[in-house]
Write a protein that holds these residues in place. Structure first.
Motif, PDB file in Angstrom:
ATOM      1  N   HIS A   1       0.859  -1.181   0.000  1.00  0.00           N
ATOM      2  CA  HIS A   1       0.000   0.000   0.000  1.00  0.00           C
ATOM      3  C   HIS A   1       0.897   1.232   0.000  1.00  0.00           C
ATOM      4  CE1 HIS A   1      -2.988   2.921   1.123  1.00  0.00           C
ATOM      5  NE2 HIS A   1      -3.921   2.010   0.955  1.00  0.00           N
ATOM      6  N   PRO A   2       0.754   2.123  -0.988  1.00  0.00           N
ATOM      7  CA  PRO A   2       1.662   3.271  -1.097  1.00  0.00           C
ATOM      8  C   PRO A   2       1.535   4.286   0.028  1.00  0.00           C
ATOM      9  CG  PRO A   2      -0.079   3.394  -2.755  1.00  0.00           C
ATOM     10  CD  PRO A   2      -0.220   2.075  -2.061  1.00  0.00           C
TER      11      PRO A   2
ATOM     12  N   TRP B   1     -12.103  -4.916  -1.189  1.00  0.00           N
ATOM     13  CA  TRP B   1     -12.834  -5.700  -2.176  1.00  0.00           C
ATOM     14  C   TRP B   1     -12.996  -7.162  -1.751  1.00  0.00           C
ATOM     15  CZ3 TRP B   1      -9.686  -9.623  -3.801  1.00  0.00           C
ATOM     16  CH2 TRP B   1      -8.322  -9.437  -3.631  1.00  0.00           C
ATOM     17  N   ARG B   2     -12.284  -7.561  -0.705  1.00  0.00           N
ATOM     18  CA  ARG B   2     -12.354  -8.957  -0.261  1.00  0.00           C
ATOM     19  C   ARG B   2     -13.569  -9.163   0.643  1.00  0.00           C
ATOM     20  NH1 ARG B   2      -6.336  -8.885   2.068  1.00  0.00           N
ATOM     21  NH2 ARG B   2      -7.220  -6.977   2.890  1.00  0.00           N
TER      22      ARG B   2
ATOM     23  N   PRO C   1      -3.560  -4.850   3.536  1.00  0.00           N
ATOM     24  CA  PRO C   1      -4.558  -4.500   2.526  1.00  0.00           C
ATOM     25  C   PRO C   1      -4.394  -5.376   1.286  1.00  0.00           C
ATOM     26  CG  PRO C   1      -2.865  -2.805   2.648  1.00  0.00           C
ATOM     27  CD  PRO C   1      -2.595  -3.778   3.749  1.00  0.00           C
ATOM     28  N   GLY C   2      -5.499  -5.674   0.637  1.00  0.00           N
ATOM     29  CA  GLY C   2      -5.451  -6.451  -0.599  1.00  0.00           C
ATOM     30  C   GLY C   2      -5.081  -5.560  -1.769  1.00  0.00           C
ATOM     31  N   GLU C   3      -4.402  -6.129  -2.747  1.00  0.00           N
ATOM     32  CA  GLU C   3      -4.014  -5.366  -3.928  1.00  0.00           C
ATOM     33  C   GLU C   3      -5.265  -4.979  -4.716  1.00  0.00           C
ATOM     34  OE1 GLU C   3      -1.113  -5.822  -7.827  1.00  0.00           O
ATOM     35  OE2 GLU C   3      -1.534  -7.584  -6.599  1.00  0.00           O
TER      36      GLU C   3
ATOM     37  N   GLN D   1      -7.925  -3.975  -7.595  1.00  0.00           N
ATOM     38  CA  GLN D   1      -8.142  -4.508  -8.938  1.00  0.00           C
ATOM     39  C   GLN D   1      -7.380  -3.703  -9.976  1.00  0.00           C
ATOM     40  OE1 GLN D   1      -9.675  -7.238  -9.853  1.00  0.00           O
ATOM     41  NE2 GLN D   1      -9.873  -6.955 -12.045  1.00  0.00           N
ATOM     42  N   SER D   2      -7.427  -2.377  -9.878  1.00  0.00           N
ATOM     43  CA  SER D   2      -6.753  -1.531 -10.874  1.00  0.00           C
ATOM     44  C   SER D   2      -5.247  -1.778 -10.884  1.00  0.00           C
ATOM     45  CB  SER D   2      -7.056  -0.060 -10.626  1.00  0.00           C
ATOM     46  OG  SER D   2      -6.598   0.321  -9.340  1.00  0.00           O
ATOM     47  N   SER D   3      -4.657  -1.935  -9.731  1.00  0.00           N
ATOM     48  CA  SER D   3      -3.220  -2.209  -9.637  1.00  0.00           C
ATOM     49  C   SER D   3      -2.887  -3.557 -10.253  1.00  0.00           C
ATOM     50  CB  SER D   3      -2.788  -2.162  -8.174  1.00  0.00           C
ATOM     51  OG  SER D   3      -1.447  -2.545  -8.048  1.00  0.00           O
ATOM     52  N   PHE D   4      -3.707  -4.555  -9.946  1.00  0.00           N
ATOM     53  CA  PHE D   4      -3.499  -5.896 -10.474  1.00  0.00           C
ATOM     54  C   PHE D   4      -3.629  -5.914 -12.003  1.00  0.00           C
ATOM     55  CE2 PHE D   4      -5.344 -10.048 -11.679  1.00  0.00           C
ATOM     56  CZ  PHE D   4      -4.259 -10.845 -11.356  1.00  0.00           C
ATOM     57  N   VAL D   5      -4.669  -5.287 -12.521  1.00  0.00           N
ATOM     58  CA  VAL D   5      -4.888  -5.245 -13.977  1.00  0.00           C
ATOM     59  C   VAL D   5      -3.730  -4.520 -14.665  1.00  0.00           C
ATOM     60  CG1 VAL D   5      -6.369  -4.296 -15.798  1.00  0.00           C
ATOM     61  CG2 VAL D   5      -7.384  -5.505 -13.851  1.00  0.00           C
TER      62      VAL D   5
END
Length: 87
Positions: free
Chosen positions: A52-53, A62-63, A71-73, A75-79
Motif C-alpha cells: 500500500h503506497p 474488495w475482499r 490491505p489487498g491489492e 483490482q486496478s493495480s493488479f490489472v
C-alpha cells in the motif's frame, strides 16, 4: 523429456495478487540464498511485491468481510501489472 538448462529469471510483475498475508513475498536476499540458480536482479531489495503506497489512505476493501493483516491489492493495480507483464 530432455532436461533443458535454461536461465531462470524472477519477474516481479508475475507475482500473485496480494490477497492474504501469505501472498506477501520475502526479501530478495533471502530468496537469493534459497534459490541460487535464479536471477533475482529485477526485484528491488526491499518489498518487491505490492504494498500500500500510503498507510494513511483508506483502501476500498474488495475482499469478503473479515479481519486481514494487510490491505489487498486493488483490482486496478493488479490489472495494470498484468498489462505491463504481457506487453
Amino acid at each position: 523429456l530432455k532436461a533443458v538448462n535454461a536461465p531462470r529469471l524472477a519477474l516481479p510483475l508475475a507475482t500473485e495478487r496480494v490477497y492474504l498475508t501469505s501472498d506477501v513475498g520475502r526479501p530478495r536476499s533471502q530468496l537469493e540464498k534459497e534459490f541460487p540458480s535464479v536471477d533475482f536482479s529485477l526485484l528491488s531489495h526491499d518489498a518487491w511485491w505490492w504494498t500500500h503506497p500510503d498507510e494513511n489512505e483508506i483502501v476500498n476493501e474488495w475482499r469478503p468481510k473479515g479481519k486481514y493483516f494487510n490491505p489487498g491489492e486493488p483490482q486496478s493495480s493488479f490489472v495494470n501489472r498484468m498489462h505491463a507483464l504481457s506487453s
